[in-house]
Design a protein around this motif. Structure first.
Motif, short mmCIF file in Angstrom:
data_model
loop_
_atom_site.label_atom_id
_atom_site.label_comp_id
_atom_site.label_asym_id
_atom_site.label_seq_id
_atom_site.Cartn_x
_atom_site.Cartn_y
_atom_site.Cartn_z
N THR A 9 0.83 -1.21 0.00
CA THR A 9 0.00 0.00 0.00
C THR A 9 0.86 1.25 0.00
O THR A 9 0.63 2.19 -0.78
CB THR A 9 -0.94 0.02 1.23
N THR A 38 -3.63 -4.34 -1.78
CA THR A 38 -4.30 -3.07 -1.51
C THR A 38 -5.45 -2.82 -2.49
O THR A 38 -5.30 -3.01 -3.70
CB THR A 38 -3.31 -1.89 -1.57
N GLN A 53 1.17 4.09 -3.24
CA GLN A 53 0.17 5.11 -2.94
C GLN A 53 0.35 6.40 -3.74
O GLN A 53 -0.63 7.10 -4.03
CB GLN A 53 0.17 5.42 -1.45
#
Length: 386
Positions: free
Chosen positions: A119, A143, A123
């Motif tokens: 994640t 994710t 991101q």
């Protein structure tokens, strides 16, 4: 040898320059397969090349060293390939600061994404088109943010020790063509309904903790070239006839899945198959009539090179028309209850491997010059030599 590649678009007509107002400069460094070895530390002059847009260090030997955190200084990178280079340890969070990346390959090293995890890594790189992390130890869930990466065309997460539920929204990404999450036995995968506009060309889900049914809408994946759902457990265990809609399919693997019943006749429509693997299922009945029949539906299987149907519940004769499939190189039919006249295989000039557990018809004895390795109830073995 280290080679800095600069490509300046020269010789552009003045009219083009006038129209676009600029000449493009792309700076890249490609050291792939350069027999590099040793370590790269954060003080390396490499990280002073802050104008780099592409960096390829794949297929070298960095002696299980860690990817330097200084990689984050190369903020203009759009392409980063560090695969197959014997890196180890935690992948640095600084990769997440490379916000212009469209291509990232960290696969097939001994690295991990634990703290921080996947994640955190992705991101900020929401413009990714290709992401390759196969072999990176994550021991985490996938994710759900990836389901928002609308530009993504390729996602490879093989053998990552993934857990939890695979986000079903990823299957519906509008540009996704290649998806592989195989060899993650603790990853829970559930297939959604597929729409007819899906661009998927490759779907590898083998050896995951699959749940649910193989939906009829699998037949809507008209662009699919490769489908691997081997080693999965389906709750609806009769193979959908809609699979015959996958006319572009080159590779199909169902081995080790819990399908049963007869093979659907619609499979005779798979004109482009060159590899078919359906061993260790529970398919029953005779070898389908569409195998090898020319010019009927399975005459389209003339591209088939590799056929694996071992250890099912198939019975009856192997039709002589299988000899028409002249491109066959490998045949595994052992572990069934089949009868055969061996001369049907003698015309297959490209055959290198043949494994059978068969009952020879009474009038026949094994041929002394069979064209391939044979493993039969008669324990007759012969190898072809050039």
């Amino acid at each position: 040898m280290i080679q800095l590649i600069q490509r300046l678009h020269r010789g552009i007509p003045a009219s083009v320059i006038a129209a676009h107002g600029t000449v493009s400069l792309e700076i890249g460094l490609d050291l792939s397969s350069s027999f590099l070895s040793g370590f790269i530390n954060s003080s390396s002059t490499l990280f002073r090349l802050v104008h780099l847009q592409t960096l390829n260090l794949a297929d070298n030997y960095f002696n299980e060293s860690q990817i330097p955190s200084a990689i984050g200084l190369l903020s203009r990178l759009t392409y980063l390939n560090l695969s197959f280079s014997i890196f180890a340890g935690q992948n640095p969070l600084e990769i997440s600061s490379l916000t212009k990346l469209t291509f990232l390959d960290l696969s097939r090293n001994s690295t991990e994404l634990l703290k921080p995890g996947l994640t955190s890594l992705v991101q900020n790189v929401t413009g990714l088109k290709e992401l390759y992390l196969s072999g990176v130890n994550m021991s985490s869930t996938v994710t759900h943010n990836l389901a928002n990466f609308s530009s993504l065309t390729s996602l490879f997460l093989q053998s990552c020790e993934l857990q939890g539920e695979f986000p079903p929204g990823i299957f519906k990404l509008p540009n996704l063509q290649f998806l592989s999450v195989q060899n993650n036995p603790d990853l829970n995968v559930y297939l959604p309904e597929f729409h007819m506009r899906s661009p998927l060309k490759k779907l590898e889900l083998g050896s995951t903790n699959f749940s649910g049914e193989l939906p009829n809408s699998i037949g809507n994946l008209y662009s699919l070239n490769e489908l691997d759902i081997s080693g999965c457990t389906f709750s609806g265990s009769i193979l959908s006839a809609s699979i015959g809609n996958l006319a572009q399919l080159l590779y199909l693997s169902l081995s080790g899945s819990n399908f049963f019943g007869e093979l659907p006749n619609s499979m005779g429509q798979l004109k482009s198959l060159n590899r078919l693997e359906m061993s260790r299922c529970n398919f029953s009945g005779p070898i389908p009539s569409w195998f090898g029949q020319i010019p009927s539906s399975f005459g389209n299987f003339t591209q088939l090179q590799n056929l694996r149907l071992s250890f099912n519940l198939l019975h009856g004769p192997i039709h002589e028309s299988i000899s028409q499939l002249v491109n066959l190189q490998v045949i595994y039919l052992d572990g069934n209850n089949l009868t055969v006249e061996l001369d049907v295989f003698l015309t297959l000039k490209n055959l290198t491997t043949l494994e059978l557990s068969v009952v020879l018809k009474p009038q026949q004895q094994p041929y002394p010059k069979a064209p391939a390795y044979m493993d039969m109830e008669h324990e007759y073995t012969n190898s072809r030599h050039p």
